[in-house]
Design an enzyme around this catalytic site. Sequence first.
Site, PDB file in Angstrom:
ATOM      1  CB  VAL A  82      15.904 -50.849 -61.332  1.00  0.00           C
ATOM      2  CG1 VAL A  82      14.730 -49.944 -61.617  1.00  0.00           C
ATOM      3  CG2 VAL A  82      15.467 -52.286 -61.264  1.00  0.00           C
ATOM      4  CB  CYS A  83      21.254 -50.475 -60.016  1.00  0.00           C
ATOM      5  SG  CYS A  83      22.681 -51.211 -59.192  1.00  0.00           S
ATOM      6  CB  VAL A  84      20.560 -56.234 -59.501  1.00  0.00           C
ATOM      7  CG1 VAL A  84      22.076 -56.267 -59.530  1.00  0.00           C
ATOM      8  CG2 VAL A  84      20.003 -57.391 -58.682  1.00  0.00           C
TER       9      VAL A  84
END
Length: 129
Positions: free
Chosen positions: A77-79
């Site tokens: 997942v994109c931070v």
Amino acid sequence: MQFNIIISGGPDGSQAAYSGNEFAKAVIAAGHTINQVFFYQNGVTQANELVVPMADEYNALEQWLALADNHAVPLVVCVSASERRGIIDDSQMQEFQKTATNLHPQFTVAGLGVMLEASLQSDRTVTFK
């Protein structure tokens, strides 16, 4: 052939979860590999382990976990997108002084550089919105 898959649509109101997962299974069945599935924008909400879909609804989280378990596909997942949408892991909980986490532990938090690197290592990058 190696694929990088990007999911940017959420589990509700979008076909991204279903279409992306079915595509991933078809890619693997055809003998190809998947470098990673990268969840971006609203797609990060698919990693929320506290979501409880109705019994007759598509359970996106369950399907992604099965893909990861059965085929060793990394789920990332994109931070920035996850923090913005309140999807956090243990380290983010401590950093932002929150009282709970909701990111399923089978997902990894990383920046866009990880997605770019996987795209560069792949023959194809396919996005589902």
